[in-house]
Scaffold this motif. Structure first.
Motif, PDB file in Angstrom:
ATOM      1  N   VAL A 231      26.453  57.134  34.890  1.00 19.20           N
ATOM      2  CA  VAL A 231      26.706  57.611  33.519  1.00 19.20           C
ATOM      3  C   VAL A 231      27.025  59.103  33.617  1.00 19.20           C
TER       4      VAL A 231
ATOM      5  N   TYR B 179      12.411  49.628  38.077  1.00 24.48           N
ATOM      6  CA  TYR B 179      13.747  49.857  38.644  1.00 24.48           C
ATOM      7  C   TYR B 179      14.783  49.579  37.555  1.00 24.48           C
ATOM      8  N   PRO B 180      15.368  50.634  36.941  1.00 25.02           N
ATOM      9  CA  PRO B 180      16.363  50.385  35.885  1.00 25.02           C
ATOM     10  C   PRO B 180      17.491  49.542  36.468  1.00 25.02           C
TER      11      PRO B 180
ATOM     12  N   HIS C 188      21.856  44.688  35.073  1.00 24.66           N
ATOM     13  CA  HIS C 188      22.651  43.511  35.465  1.00 24.66           C
ATOM     14  C   HIS C 188      22.018  42.176  35.114  1.00 24.66           C
TER      15      HIS C 188
ATOM     16  N   LEU D 130      12.565  52.429  28.835  1.00 22.79           N
ATOM     17  CA  LEU D 130      12.031  52.372  30.206  1.00 22.79           C
ATOM     18  C   LEU D 130      10.920  53.397  30.398  1.00 22.79           C
TER      19      LEU D 130
ATOM     20  N   TRP E 220      22.216  55.933  37.745  1.00 23.39           N
ATOM     21  CA  TRP E 220      22.859  56.092  39.046  1.00 23.39           C
ATOM     22  C   TRP E 220      23.197  54.732  39.662  1.00 23.39           C
TER      23      TRP E 220
HETATM   24  O1  A3S Z   1      24.416  51.162  34.143  1.00 25.45           O
HETATM   25  C1  A3S Z   1      24.431  52.256  34.967  1.00 25.45           C
HETATM   26  C2  A3S Z   1      23.010  52.678  35.311  1.00 25.45           C
HETATM   27  O2  A3S Z   1      22.372  53.214  34.151  1.00 25.45           O
HETATM   28  C3  A3S Z   1      21.103  52.596  33.957  1.00 25.45           C
HETATM   29  N1  A3S Z   1      21.214  51.689  32.798  1.00 25.45           N
HETATM   30  C4  A3S Z   1      20.353  50.710  32.430  1.00 25.45           C
HETATM   31  N2  A3S Z   1      19.248  50.206  33.025  1.00 25.45           N
HETATM   32  C5  A3S Z   1      18.602  49.216  32.358  1.00 25.45           C
HETATM   33  N3  A3S Z   1      18.976  48.701  31.161  1.00 25.45           N
HETATM   34  C6  A3S Z   1      20.100  49.189  30.564  1.00 25.45           C
HETATM   35  N4  A3S Z   1      20.478  48.681  29.385  1.00 25.45           N
HETATM   36  C7  A3S Z   1      20.824  50.237  31.204  1.00 25.45           C
HETATM   37  N5  A3S Z   1      21.964  50.891  30.881  1.00 25.45           N
HETATM   38  C8  A3S Z   1      22.178  51.765  31.873  1.00 25.45           C
HETATM   39  C9  A3S Z   1      20.789  51.887  35.251  1.00 25.45           C
HETATM   40  O3  A3S Z   1      20.142  52.821  36.103  1.00 25.45           O
HETATM   41  C10 A3S Z   1      22.155  51.527  35.763  1.00 25.45           C
HETATM   42  N6  A3S Z   1      22.161  51.447  37.204  1.00 25.45           N
HETATM   43  N7  A3S Z   1      20.899  49.264  39.751  1.00 25.45           N
HETATM   44  C11 A3S Z   1      21.707  50.355  39.292  1.00 25.45           C
HETATM   45  C12 A3S Z   1      23.081  50.271  39.944  1.00 25.45           C
HETATM   46  O4  A3S Z   1      23.610  49.043  39.670  1.00 25.45           O
HETATM   47  C13 A3S Z   1      21.876  50.276  37.787  1.00 25.45           C
HETATM   48  O5  A3S Z   1      21.698  49.220  37.183  1.00 25.45           O
END
Ligand code: A3S
Length: 439
Positions: free
Chosen positions: A20, A73-74, A77, A92, A114
């Motif tokens: 972002v 762990y954000p 996906h 979070l 990230w």
């Molecule tokens: O989407 C880019 C990175 O920003 C964070 N993020 C979220 N995490 C959880 N729920 C949501 N709705 C989010 N929107 C953005 C995350 O850190 C995300 N990065 N595992 C890493 C790389 O894939 C990731 O998901």
């Protein structure tokens, strides 16, 4: 909010590129061992409520696994319905704070915003991987506290929160009966069609799928669904066969008794409303069957409506599996496990002693099939092994056809409800007995 909980014997990660524009957390890396990793996707509409429930659930799971470290762990996906990054970050951080304030273990949060490289090793035991869904809108409480919190405070016994109530033997029976497959689907179909008849169901109403149908959490979702969409003579369904509730004005207790009296004997009833389990403003009671492994399976919900009580029986799949589970409890107590004749996936096993009796077996099988009796000819393997296999499938009537039976137009019959006994009966008497059983 969707969470993937993984027990990691080791996890290492490091930030790669920004995902972002201005990530709120600085770039970093981390290595943790023997921890609970919570991959968390924050969904649109999630708030601090969902963060607190996810926190309580992670604490509960870490406790169950004896882990002292939780890593949030954000992870964007696990859903296609993402909350915007700023909202997601706030939720979070709220989850992290909720864990910190209620747990004495170590809490970490991987950097938000990230792309990250990571390596994870998972020990692969039955509780090492769990997925969770926390939906905005229904925050179940028990004695006033969010469910997971209530468990933490000792207000509710842990087994009532168990979301996977079935013992390994029960699951083995579910696959042996192929309950989720073509053969076993008969059980769900026969059960549902009997229920439609018993409760005069006239209409089917599609409802949102409950987050889970087990434990007190499942009970709140079923109660909420019953209260919102239930009515006289309705099937409330959300998926395949078995993912359905029967809602009616008449109490379903006596029907469950006819399946196996344990379903109600080994059950507890929880009040719905302020002093018990809160599912929105639903008032009433939930009857939960205590599974063999000790999980709680809601079977009956009674919801108070202005014009009287509305009952919701089910889900149909829960009733079918609870019936197998109750049978295993009977077996634990030395009682031969049974299933009602009308519900048995296979009702009659025909066992020709040798090749010479195959034609005789075929002729009986075709007569029974025209009577819509579910019959299986068991021709493979030794006689003893075939009789034992029929027992493992709880087949109510086991028919052995030898030289003598074929030549005298009789059969040797073992009725499952008369263990250890066998009787030679004429083929005509047998056909008469089966037609009486197959109501
Ligand atoms: O989407 C880019 C990175 O920003 C964070 N993020 C979220 N995490 C959880 N729920 C949501 N709705 C989010 N929107 C953005 C995350 O850190 C995300 N990065 N595992 C890493 C790389 O894939 C990731 O998901």
């Amino acid at each position: 909010m969707r969470v993937l909980l993984l027990h990691a014997t080791r996890i290492s990660f490091r930030t790669m590129e920004k995902a972002v524009r201005d990530p709120p957390d600085p770039p970093s890396s981390g290595v943790y061992s023997n921890c609970l990793v919570a991959f968390v996707t924050v969904e649109d509409g999630d708030s601090v409520e969902e963060a607190e429930r996810a926190a309580g659930d992670a604490i509960l799971q870490a406790g169950r696994l004896g882990l002292k470290t939780i890593l949030i762990y954000p992870y964007a996906h696990l859903s296609s319905n993402l909350a915007p990054p700023s909202e997601a970050y706030r939720v979070l951080v709220a989850m992290e704070q909720a864990i910190r304030s209620r747990w004495d273990g170590e809490v970490y949060r991987a950097p938000f915003g990230w792309y990250k490289a990571f390596e994870l090793s998972c020990p692969g035991h039955p509780l090492a991987e769990l997925s969770r869904l926390f939906k905005a809108g229904l925050t179940p409480k028990y004695s006033g506290a969010p469910l997971e919190e209530a468990s933490h405070k000792g207000l509710v016994e842990k087994w009532l929160l168990e979301r996977d109530p079935w013992s390994l033997e029960t699951k083995d029976l579910v696959s042996r009966f192929d309950v989720e497959g073509p053969q076993g689907i008969i059980m769900l179909w026969k059960l549902e069609s009997r229920l439609l008849r018993e409760f005069g169901v006239k209409r089917r109403v599609k409802v949102p799928p409950p987050e889970t149908v087990y434990g007190l959490l499942g009970a709140t979702h079923i109660a909420y669904t019953c209260s919102k969409w239930g009515g006289e003579g309705l099937t409330l369904f959300w998926g395949g066969l078995g993912d359905s509730l029967i809602s009616s004005r008449s109490p379903p207790t006596s029907f469950l008794e006819t399946l196996n009296k344990r379903l109600l004997e080994d059950s507890i009833t929880v009040n719905l409303g302020s002093e018990g389990l809160e599912a929105g403003d639903v008032k009433g009671r939930v009857t939960l069957y205590k599974a063999r492994k000790g999980g709680a399976v809601p079977l009956i919900v009674e919801v108070e409506k202005p014009d009287g009580i509305l009952y919701c029986l089910g889900p149909v799949r829960s009733i079918a599996i609870a019936l197998l589970d109750a049978g295993l409890k009977d077996a634990d107590a030395g009682i031969t496990p049974q299933i009602p004749f009308w519900l048995a996936p296979i009702q009659v096993a025909l066992i020709p002693v040798s090749e010479a009796q195959t034609a005789y077996a075929d002729s009986i099988a075709s007569r029974l099939s025209t009577m819509k009796v579910r019959v299986r000819i068991m021709g493979e393997g030794g006689l003893g092994a075939r009789i034992r296999e029929a027992g493992r499938l709880w087949i109510p009537l086991v028919v052995v056809l030898g030289e003598r039976e074929a030549s005298t137009n009789t059969i040797t019959l073992r009725r499952r409800w008369e263990p250890g006994k066998q009787e030679v009966v004429s083929l005509e008497d047998f056909i008469g007995e089966v037609s009486k059983l197959n109501i």
